[in-house]
Every structure is written in structure tokens, then in C-alpha cells.
Design a protein around this motif. Structure first.
Motif, short mmCIF file in Angstrom:
data_model
loop_
_atom_site.label_atom_id
_atom_site.label_comp_id
_atom_site.label_asym_id
_atom_site.label_seq_id
_atom_site.Cartn_x
_atom_site.Cartn_y
_atom_site.Cartn_z
N GLN A 1 0.62 -1.48 0.11
CA GLN A 1 0.03 0.11 0.31
C GLN A 1 1.09 1.32 0.12
O GLN A 1 1.89 1.26 0.82
N GLY A 2 0.28 2.25 -0.88
CA GLY A 2 1.48 3.76 -1.15
C GLY A 2 2.61 3.15 -1.91
O GLY A 2 3.22 4.67 -1.48
N ALA A 3 2.04 2.55 -2.33
CA ALA A 3 3.42 3.25 -4.01
C ALA A 3 3.00 4.04 -4.67
O ALA A 3 1.61 3.92 -5.14
N LYS A 4 4.56 4.87 -5.25
CA LYS A 4 3.64 5.97 -6.15
C LYS A 4 4.41 4.98 -7.50
O LYS A 4 5.02 4.94 -7.80
N LEU A 5 3.51 5.05 -8.26
CA LEU A 5 3.56 4.66 -9.87
C LEU A 5 4.04 5.36 -10.48
O LEU A 5 3.13 6.71 -10.76
N TYR A 6 4.54 5.65 -11.49
CA TYR A 6 5.43 6.44 -12.63
C TYR A 6 5.01 5.98 -14.21
O TYR A 6 5.21 4.69 -13.94
N LEU A 7 4.74 6.46 -15.49
CA LEU A 7 5.17 6.11 -15.86
C LEU A 7 5.76 7.01 -16.87
O LEU A 7 6.64 7.55 -16.96
N ILE A 8 7.02 5.74 -17.48
CA ILE A 8 8.47 5.93 -18.09
C ILE A 8 8.63 5.31 -19.23
O ILE A 8 7.51 4.39 -20.15
N TYR A 9 8.61 6.24 -20.91
CA TYR A 9 8.60 5.59 -22.31
C TYR A 9 10.08 6.47 -23.10
O TYR A 9 10.57 6.73 -22.50
N PHE A 10 9.94 6.01 -23.70
CA PHE A 10 11.28 6.21 -24.97
C PHE A 10 11.73 7.12 -25.41
O PHE A 10 10.34 7.07 -26.48
N THR A 11 11.50 8.16 -25.20
CA THR A 11 11.97 9.15 -26.67
C THR A 11 13.32 9.31 -26.71
O THR A 11 13.99 9.53 -25.60
N SER A 12 13.64 10.27 -27.51
CA SER A 12 14.72 11.11 -27.55
C SER A 12 14.31 12.81 -27.33
O SER A 12 15.64 13.65 -27.32
N ALA A 13 13.45 12.56 -27.03
CA ALA A 13 12.30 14.22 -26.72
C ALA A 13 13.60 14.51 -25.38
O ALA A 13 13.76 13.67 -24.00
N GLU A 14 13.80 15.25 -24.41
CA GLU A 14 13.73 16.16 -23.55
C GLU A 14 12.45 15.90 -22.42
O GLU A 14 12.09 17.04 -23.25
N LEU A 15 12.48 15.43 -21.98
CA LEU A 15 11.58 15.06 -20.83
C LEU A 15 11.78 15.51 -19.31
O LEU A 15 12.94 15.76 -18.75
N PRO A 16 10.72 16.75 -18.66
CA PRO A 16 11.08 17.35 -16.98
C PRO A 16 10.65 15.97 -15.97
O PRO A 16 10.23 14.64 -16.86
N PRO A 17 10.78 15.55 -15.67
CA PRO A 17 10.58 14.25 -14.35
C PRO A 17 8.77 14.35 -14.72
O PRO A 17 7.94 14.93 -14.87
N PRO A 18 9.09 12.73 -14.61
CA PRO A 18 7.75 12.36 -14.56
C PRO A 18 6.59 12.01 -14.15
O PRO A 18 7.43 11.92 -12.50
N PRO A 19 5.28 12.59 -13.54
CA PRO A 19 4.31 12.94 -13.32
C PRO A 19 4.19 11.71 -12.54
O PRO A 19 4.19 10.54 -12.98
N GLU B 1 -0.35 12.45 -24.35
CA GLU B 1 0.67 13.48 -23.58
C GLU B 1 2.06 12.80 -23.73
O GLU B 1 2.56 12.62 -22.97
N PHE B 2 2.12 11.21 -24.78
CA PHE B 2 2.97 10.38 -25.06
C PHE B 2 4.52 11.96 -26.04
O PHE B 2 3.59 12.33 -26.80
N ARG B 3 5.74 12.29 -25.75
CA ARG B 3 6.14 13.31 -26.47
C ARG B 3 7.15 12.16 -27.27
O ARG B 3 8.21 12.04 -26.84
N GLY B 4 6.79 11.70 -28.54
CA GLY B 4 7.75 11.35 -29.08
C GLY B 4 8.36 12.02 -30.29
O GLY B 4 7.95 13.59 -30.73
N ARG B 5 9.47 11.97 -30.66
CA ARG B 5 10.38 11.89 -31.98
C ARG B 5 11.53 11.10 -32.44
O ARG B 5 12.19 10.85 -31.40
N GLY B 6 12.22 11.98 -33.36
CA GLY B 6 12.36 11.23 -34.47
C GLY B 6 12.64 9.64 -34.04
O GLY B 6 11.19 9.40 -34.64
N GLU B 7 13.95 8.72 -33.84
CA GLU B 7 13.10 7.18 -33.74
C GLU B 7 11.64 7.38 -32.48
O GLU B 7 11.34 5.56 -32.81
N ALA B 8 11.98 7.51 -32.16
CA ALA B 8 10.26 6.52 -31.15
C ALA B 8 9.13 7.31 -31.78
O ALA B 8 8.46 8.56 -30.54
N HIS B 9 8.72 7.48 -32.29
CA HIS B 9 7.50 8.11 -33.13
C HIS B 9 5.82 7.70 -32.79
O HIS B 9 5.41 8.03 -32.61
N GLU B 10 6.37 6.24 -32.18
CA GLU B 10 5.56 5.40 -31.63
C GLU B 10 5.82 5.32 -29.60
O GLU B 10 6.01 4.49 -29.59
N PRO B 11 5.96 5.91 -28.84
CA PRO B 11 6.65 6.20 -27.71
C PRO B 11 6.16 4.77 -26.88
O PRO B 11 6.47 4.59 -26.16
#
Length: 288
Positions: free
Chosen positions: A1-19, A38-48
Motif C-alpha cells: 500500500q502507498g507505492a507511487k506509480l510512474y509512467l516512463i517511455y522511450f523518446t529522444s525528446a528532453e522530458l521533465p521528471p515523470p509525474p 501526453e507522449f512526446r515522441g521525436r525522431g526514432e521514437a515516433h510511437e513512444p
């Protein structure tokens, strides 16, 4: 109980800390939704969203993770993957268990921190240096037994041994990981203590600090001697990769600053706020 969940994904774009996406309930369950926008893809990561993962962080436990493909309750990611280059319906089906059991994110005990001491080339302690978690791996049974057996008894090289720690956050998923595990900072005696990785993991750390060269180091959250592994057994002249135990002392190389002036090509006017980055350091491939 109380674990914090974050989504991460591959992109070559610069990202802020995941919410923060969700907090697990009394039975450990969680649920959150994410829009494609919400997904910010760029270049090779067009389907992040195809290369995504969910990371769980909790006090006094080592972080856990699971594939976004398995956790997607709608099945949309799996359907998209089937039509993407490099994927196939057979590959996607193999990645998703037939029994459709609810996927589990496993957090482990954090009772074997990475500890040690950083010294300069003269053997003096380095205060204010940081060690940041870059990558994390473990075996299919959540331990390092097979990896150690391959390295110590089978004399596997670095790349062969990596086959025994296939579960992890490396490569395409590693860029946001440093935001989720606080870096360790050395004290006046050069000592550090890195928490959050959890027991029975191999970690890759980035060491940086005043007066020392930025370097990347491998360590494991299991006590033991320092191991040196040939990078590629087919090339005896290849470098050796060092894996430190959970407690180690490291003598850092001195740094030499690179300084200069950036100017406009035509007017020769100095330009401010231009970012200058190195992409490769001798002896350590930091490109890619």
C-alpha cells in the motif's frame, strides 16, 4: 500500500521528471489512464507508447517495474504493436501470457545499499561527488545467481552475461530513471550510500563531481569481490568491464575542463546560453 506509480517511455525528446500517476491501494492495486497526446515522441521514437513501462517506488523498498504492454488494460498498445516495423503478431502474443493473469510489479527489500568511498588520483577523499542510478537489471527469478555463475564459472564475457539479467530498465527506458531514485552524494570523507535499487540487482551508475572526470560504473547489490569481465571474448583486445560489489572504493580520474567561446559565424558576436555537450568520452562510449 502507498507505492507511487510512474509512467516512463522511450523518446529522444528532453522530458521533465515523470509525474506521479497513481498510489497503490490497501491491496496493492492501482489504475490510471494516459492520453496519447501526453507522449512526446521525436525522431526514432515516433510511437513512444510501444516502449513504455510503469515504475513503482515505495519507502524502504527497492523499486519495481513492469512493461506497459502487459499493464495496458485496453489492449490498444498490443494491437498497435502488431502492425509496427520490427514487431509481429507472434512476438506480441509471446509477450502477453495466455492466462491473462493481472500483471504484478514486484518491489524487493532494500537492505543491500550501494556504499563506498570516492578518492581522487592522489588518494584523497572527494567530497560533493554524486552517484546517480542510470540502469538497473536482474534475473528472471529476481536474483543474480545465474549471472554470477556465468561470469565466475563459465567465464562469460560482458555481453554473454547480460543474457542472464534480461529483466530491467536499460537502453530505451533508462532516461527518466534518474528522476525516480535520489542520487547519493559523498561526504567530507568521500563516503556515499545509495538507496532505492533493491537487493539482487546490477546497477549502472554515473559518477561526477568537483575535480574528477565523469564516469560510468557497474555495481551489484550483493556483497562480493570486484569482478572483471572481458567485454567481448571474440576480441581479446577489447576492454574489461568492472563490476563492483555492494561496497567498494573507487579512485576517480582527474578532470580537465574544456573552455572556449561560442560566436555567431557571420558577426563574430559572442552567443550566450548555448549548450555545449560532449557525446563520447575516451574509454567509455557515452554516445547513443
Amino acid at each position: 500500500q502507498g507505492a507511487k506509480l510512474y509512467l516512463i517511455y522511450f523518446t529522444s525528446a528532453e522530458l521533465p521528471p515523470p509525474p506521479l500517476r497513481a498510489v497503490s491501494g490497501p491491496d496493492g492495486s492501482f489504475r490510471f489512464s494516459v492520453a496519447k497526446s501526453e507522449f512526446r515522441g521525436r525522431g526514432e521514437a515516433h510511437e513512444p507508447w510501444l516502449l513504455s513501462g510503469v515504475v513503482a517506488v515505495a519507502d524502504k523498498l527497492g523499486l519495481g517495474w513492469q512493461s506497459g504492454l502487459l499493464l495496458d488494460a485496453t489492449g490498444q498498445i498490443a494491437e498497435l504493436a502488431k502492425s509496427m516495423p520490427g514487431y509481429s503478431p507472434e512476438m506480441v502474443k509471446k509477450a502477453i501470457p495466455d492466462d491473462r493473469r493481472k500483471p504484478v510489479i514486484r518491489l524487493v527489500r532494500d537492505d543491500v545499499p550501494i556504499t563506498g568511498r570516492i578518492l581522487d588520483d592522489k588518494g584523497q577523499p572527494v567530497a560533493g561527488a554524486t552517484l546517480q542510478l542510470l540502469e538497473i537489471q536482474t534475473g528472471v527469478r529476481h536474483d543474480l545467481n545465474d549471472w554470477l555463475n556465468a561470469v565466475e564459472k563459465q567465464k562469460a564475457d560482458h555481453y554473454q552475461a547480460q543474457m542472464y539479467v534480461p529483466d530491467g530498465l536499460t537502453g530505451h527506458l533508462r532516461r527518466q530513471l534518474p528522476h525516480l531514485v535520489p542520487a547519493a552524494t559523498t561526504d567530507q570523507d568521500g563516503r556515499f550510500r545509495l538507496l532505492g535499487a533493491g537487493r539482487e540487482r546490477i546497477v549502472r551508475l554515473q559518477l561526477s563531481g568537483p575535480g574528477i572526470a565523469t564516469e560510468r560504473l557497474y555495481a551489484r547489490t550483493r556483497p562480493g569481490a570486484t569482478l572483471q569481465v572481458q567485454e567481448q571474448s571474440d576480441y581479446p583486445s577489447s576492454r574489461k568491464v568492472t563490476y563492483y560489489g555492494a561496497d567498494f572504493e573507487y579512485k576517480a580520474r582527474p578532470s580537465r575542463p574544456i573552455v572556449g567561446v561560442v560566436r555567431d559565424q557571420d558577426s563574430k558576436t559572442p552567443l550566450e546560453n548555448v549548450v555545449v555537450e560532449g557525446y563520447k568520452v575516451a574509454g567509455d562510449a557515452m554516445h547513443g
